[in-house]
Design a protein around this motif. Structure first.
Motif, PDB file in Angstrom:
ATOM      1  N   ASP A  57     -62.691   0.730  -0.264  1.00 31.73           N
ATOM      2  CA  ASP A  57     -61.435   0.274  -0.858  1.00 31.73           C
ATOM      3  C   ASP A  57     -61.621   0.210  -2.371  1.00 31.73           C
ATOM      4  O   ASP A  57     -62.742   0.260  -2.876  1.00 31.73           O
ATOM      5  CB  ASP A  57     -61.063  -1.096  -0.281  1.00 31.73           C
ATOM      6  N   SER A  59     -59.421  -2.059  -4.763  1.00 29.98           N
ATOM      7  CA  SER A  59     -59.151  -3.389  -5.317  1.00 29.98           C
ATOM      8  C   SER A  59     -59.895  -4.455  -4.517  1.00 29.98           C
ATOM      9  O   SER A  59     -59.482  -4.825  -3.420  1.00 29.98           O
ATOM     10  CB  SER A  59     -57.644  -3.671  -5.308  1.00 29.98           C
ATOM     11  N   SER A  85     -57.419   3.923   0.087  1.00 30.80           N
ATOM     12  CA  SER A  85     -56.634   3.035  -0.764  1.00 30.80           C
ATOM     13  C   SER A  85     -55.161   3.046  -0.388  1.00 30.80           C
ATOM     14  O   SER A  85     -54.677   3.959   0.287  1.00 30.80           O
ATOM     15  CB  SER A  85     -56.794   3.451  -2.231  1.00 30.80           C
ATOM     16  N   MET A  86     -54.458   2.025  -0.846  1.00 25.45           N
ATOM     17  CA  MET A  86     -53.004   1.971  -0.692  1.00 25.45           C
ATOM     18  C   MET A  86     -52.308   2.622  -1.877  1.00 25.45           C
ATOM     19  O   MET A  86     -51.112   2.877  -1.840  1.00 25.45           O
ATOM     20  CB  MET A  86     -52.535   0.515  -0.579  1.00 25.45           C
ATOM     21  N   HIS A  87     -53.040   2.868  -2.954  1.00 24.91           N
ATOM     22  CA  HIS A  87     -52.450   3.322  -4.213  1.00 24.91           C
ATOM     23  C   HIS A  87     -52.599   4.831  -4.384  1.00 24.91           C
ATOM     24  O   HIS A  87     -53.645   5.396  -4.075  1.00 24.91           O
ATOM     25  CB  HIS A  87     -53.112   2.609  -5.393  1.00 24.91           C
ATOM     26  N   ASP A  88     -51.561   5.483  -4.916  1.00 25.83           N
ATOM     27  CA  ASP A  88     -51.636   6.921  -5.173  1.00 25.83           C
ATOM     28  C   ASP A  88     -51.389   7.220  -6.650  1.00 25.83           C
ATOM     29  O   ASP A  88     -50.793   8.220  -7.007  1.00 25.83           O
ATOM     30  CB  ASP A  88     -50.660   7.702  -4.286  1.00 25.83           C
ATOM     31  N   ASN A  89     -51.901   6.320  -7.512  1.00 30.93           N
ATOM     32  CA  ASN A  89     -51.793   6.512  -8.948  1.00 30.93           C
ATOM     33  C   ASN A  89     -52.774   7.590  -9.402  1.00 30.93           C
ATOM     34  O   ASN A  89     -53.971   7.514  -9.141  1.00 30.93           O
ATOM     35  CB  ASN A  89     -52.084   5.197  -9.673  1.00 30.93           C
ATOM     36  N   ARG A  90     -52.262   8.610 -10.097  1.00 29.15           N
ATOM     37  CA  ARG A  90     -53.093   9.764 -10.455  1.00 29.15           C
ATOM     38  C   ARG A  90     -54.254   9.381 -11.371  1.00 29.15           C
ATOM     39  O   ARG A  90     -55.396   9.841 -11.174  1.00 29.15           O
ATOM     40  CB  ARG A  90     -52.238  10.834 -11.128  1.00 29.15           C
ATOM     41  N   TYR A  92     -55.793   6.606 -11.665  1.00 29.34           N
ATOM     42  CA  TYR A  92     -56.780   5.879 -10.886  1.00 29.34           C
ATOM     43  C   TYR A  92     -57.637   6.843 -10.080  1.00 29.34           C
ATOM     44  O   TYR A  92     -58.860   6.719 -10.015  1.00 29.34           O
ATOM     45  CB  TYR A  92     -56.045   4.918  -9.954  1.00 29.34           C
ATOM     46  N   TYR A 104     -60.380  11.128  -1.397  1.00 29.51           N
ATOM     47  CA  TYR A 104     -59.425  10.034  -1.595  1.00 29.51           C
ATOM     48  C   TYR A 104     -58.336  10.171  -0.540  1.00 29.51           C
ATOM     49  O   TYR A 104     -57.624  11.172  -0.500  1.00 29.51           O
ATOM     50  CB  TYR A 104     -58.815  10.147  -2.993  1.00 29.51           C
ATOM     51  N   LEU A 106     -55.212   7.921   1.711  1.00 27.76           N
ATOM     52  CA  LEU A 106     -54.397   6.713   1.739  1.00 27.76           C
ATOM     53  C   LEU A 106     -54.530   6.034   3.093  1.00 27.76           C
ATOM     54  O   LEU A 106     -54.838   6.669   4.108  1.00 27.76           O
ATOM     55  CB  LEU A 106     -52.940   7.058   1.439  1.00 27.76           C
ATOM     56  N   THR A 135     -50.188  14.067  -5.520  1.00 27.61           N
ATOM     57  CA  THR A 135     -50.165  13.215  -6.707  1.00 27.61           C
ATOM     58  C   THR A 135     -51.190  13.667  -7.729  1.00 27.61           C
ATOM     59  O   THR A 135     -50.920  13.728  -8.927  1.00 27.61           O
ATOM     60  CB  THR A 135     -50.452  11.753  -6.322  1.00 27.61           C
TER      61      THR A 135
END
Length: 216
Positions: A57, A59, A85-90, A92, A104, A106, A135
């Protein structure tokens, strides 16, 4: 089973870890050898348990997944880190890949895809779930495109996406799935890329992508 892939689960939510472990155990071929609730515990567990893959994970308290991935790249380079992860921020994603993560995905992926991702990174490949890949590879800055044009390639944004995927080691079917296009379209893009760059080997394309900072 001696052929099972040894996996360490790292997440600060016990219910999440328990759910993931149950999903993986039902699939077979995966042995969950341990759990950790933060990056610091993950590093200690890797030293003790020697897992093939760390499902990490991002965070988390004390030490997050990014910092832990950086540490593991130095301390245990043979261990593959797969980010869940829950996030798909590029941005990051880019930081994590630069820090040594081999994939990576989700948290909403199916159990079958999770297993496939684990198997792929364990074998030395890279894996991005479809939404994460979209993403990561569908946004390009002007300098990136300009770098290719200055080199005489004049690649389109879509061709740059395909080139990146090729340099990451993906085959035509995987690229087609990641970019939501047909295999025939991928083959056409490959031919166009080779023609425009006047490069006709896979090794040459990888070298070109690295030289122009299109992949880490």
């Amino acid at each position: 089973m001696t052929d099972s892939i040894r996996v360490l689960l790292v997440d600060d939510h016990p219910l999440v870890i328990d759910g993931i472990q149950a999903r993986l155990e039902n699939e077979g071929g995966i042995e969950v050898v341990g759990q950790a609730g933060n990056g610091l515990e993950a590093i200690e567990q890797v030293q003790n348990l020697k897992p093939d893959v760390v499902l990490m994970d991002v965070s988390m308290p004390i030490m997050n997944g990014l910092e832990a991935t950086r540490e593991l790249r130095t301390r245990s380079p043979e261990t593959r880190v797969l980010i869940l992860s829950m996030h798909d921020n590029r941005e990051y994603m880019v930081q994590l890949i630069q820090s040594g993560a081999r994939g990576y995905i989700l948290k909403d992926v199916s159990a079958a895809e999770m297993v496939k991702a684990i198997e792929t990174v364990c074998q030395g490949g890279t894996y991005f779930s479809a939404s994460a890949s979209q993403t990561l590879f569908s946004h390009f800055t002007a300098p990136e495109t300009a770098a290719v044009e200055e080199a005489g390639g004049e690649l389109t944004p879509r061709e740059i996406m395909v080139l990146r995927q090729l340099a990451e080691g993906h085959n035509n079917k995987e690229i087609a799935r990641a970019l939501s296009i047909s295999v025939r379209t991928v083959e056409t893009h490959r031919q166009n890329i080779k023609s425009k760059l006047n490069i006709h080997t896979a090794a040459g394309l990888v070298r070109y992508a690295l030289e122009h900072n299109l992949v880490q």
